[in-house]
Design an enzyme around this catalytic site. Sequence first.
Site, PDB file in Angstrom:
ATOM      1  N   GLY A   1       0.913  -0.906   0.250  1.00 50.33           N
ATOM      2  CA  GLY A   1      -0.091   0.557  -0.092  1.00 50.33           C
ATOM      3  C   GLY A   1       0.387   1.492   0.120  1.00 50.33           C
TER       4      GLY A   1
ATOM      5  N   GLY B   1       3.526   1.705  -1.980  1.00 49.93           N
ATOM      6  CA  GLY B   1       3.820   2.162  -3.028  1.00 49.93           C
ATOM      7  C   GLY B   1       3.128   2.468  -3.708  1.00 49.93           C
ATOM      8  N   TYR B   2       3.646   3.026  -4.992  1.00 52.61           N
ATOM      9  CA  TYR B   2       3.568   4.072  -6.681  1.00 52.61           C
ATOM     10  C   TYR B   2       2.071   3.860  -6.245  1.00 52.61           C
ATOM     11  CZ  TYR B   2       3.667   6.759 -10.242  1.00 52.61           C
ATOM     12  OH  TYR B   2       3.035   8.117 -10.534  1.00 52.61           O
TER      13      TYR B   2
ATOM     14  N   GLY C   1      -0.055   1.858  -4.744  1.00 51.12           N
ATOM     15  CA  GLY C   1      -0.862   1.437  -3.893  1.00 51.12           C
ATOM     16  C   GLY C   1      -1.075   3.044  -3.630  1.00 51.12           C
TER      17      GLY C   1
ATOM     18  N   ARG D   1       5.617  -3.307   7.058  1.00 54.99           N
ATOM     19  CA  ARG D   1       6.379  -4.535   8.890  1.00 54.99           C
ATOM     20  C   ARG D   1       6.882  -3.286   9.122  1.00 54.99           C
ATOM     21  NH1 ARG D   1       8.494  -4.936   3.389  1.00 54.99           N
ATOM     22  NH2 ARG D   1      10.474  -3.722   3.668  1.00 54.99           N
TER      23      ARG D   1
ATOM     24  N   LYS E   1       9.168   6.469   3.542  1.00 54.57           N
ATOM     25  CA  LYS E   1       8.493   6.475   3.029  1.00 54.57           C
ATOM     26  C   LYS E   1       7.111   7.221   4.364  1.00 54.57           C
ATOM     27  CE  LYS E   1       8.037   2.222   1.102  1.00 54.57           C
ATOM     28  NZ  LYS E   1       8.500   1.455   1.801  1.00 54.57           N
TER      29      LYS E   1
ATOM     30  N   LYS F   1       2.577 -11.732 -13.979  1.00 51.04           N
ATOM     31  CA  LYS F   1       1.396 -11.666 -13.505  1.00 51.04           C
ATOM     32  C   LYS F   1      -0.061 -12.161 -14.588  1.00 51.04           C
ATOM     33  CE  LYS F   1       1.358  -6.779 -13.519  1.00 51.04           C
ATOM     34  NZ  LYS F   1       0.812  -5.337 -13.707  1.00 51.04           N
TER      35      LYS F   1
END
Length: 308
Positions: free
Chosen positions: A12, A14-15, A17, A36, A45, A133
């Site tokens: 979540g 990430g780019y 997310g 984490r 972050k 994918k």
Amino acid sequence: MASKSQILFIGGTGYIGKFIVEASAKAGYPTYVLVREASLSDPAKSKVIENFKALGVNFVLGDLYDHESLVKAIKQVDVVISTVGHGQLADQGKIIAAIKEAGNVKRFFPSEFGNDVDRSHAVEPAKSAFETKAKIRRAVEAEGIPYTYVSSNFFAGYFLPTLNQPGASSAPRDKVVILGDGNPKAIFNKEDDIGTYTIRAVDDPRTLNKVLYIRPPANTISFNELVSLWEKKIGKTLERIYVPEEQLLKNIQEAAVPLNVILSISHAVFVKGDHTNFEIEPSFGVEATALYPDVKYTTVDEYLNQFV
């Protein structure tokens, strides 16, 4: 109205997310992000984490690579949305195993958010990423997990600021490189809109076990049309340099990572027309702007104004 599903995001921060997490929280969904412990104090972050906190997002401590923590996190929610990055696509098998064990998930969105990988003409190295994918799709289906695959085509924020000019830091003002003949239509979607449409699909029975394509008519545009639109905005005609497919394929083979990945995806879209070279059949897909006509999306025309 039934109560809103509880959503767990994996990847979540990430780019893409972070846009979907934000859309989820803003739409009033109980929103959980698997993190984490180290991520919560990671300076890189911190801005995203602070924004999530302000939006009322819940953090669940756990790890994609710790099966027990994953199962525990999944048991708390109804829907799982994976937005893991390129390097972790194959590891989504771990999410599938945890969903299977938890046994309570009403819908899984694997990390897609690009081209439809089942309708692809990509060459390497994009080909392998798309095949990964596709393998995840087959694993989801084989396990009988309810799913939605979001095919959101291109991220506007990635391609439009430079008009897809490799190595450029701003949009062209004198000459522009066009891959192929510039005629196949591509689709560019603002990341916030991808978030909005994805979240609208979560509790929608019409998107169950389907591909949700985000194909806004105003954002479906050929490269030549895109250049013409930009020229009109800056009041200047650009020199158009066309790269024939043969030359592009050679460039892909000679380029290093990540340029070869970018070029091979660009080849699939701008030369092969993979965003628009097939009809969406009701048997496998639905289209977002048709399902949610009330969503006001940002058009390519509007998006380009900020770069003038």
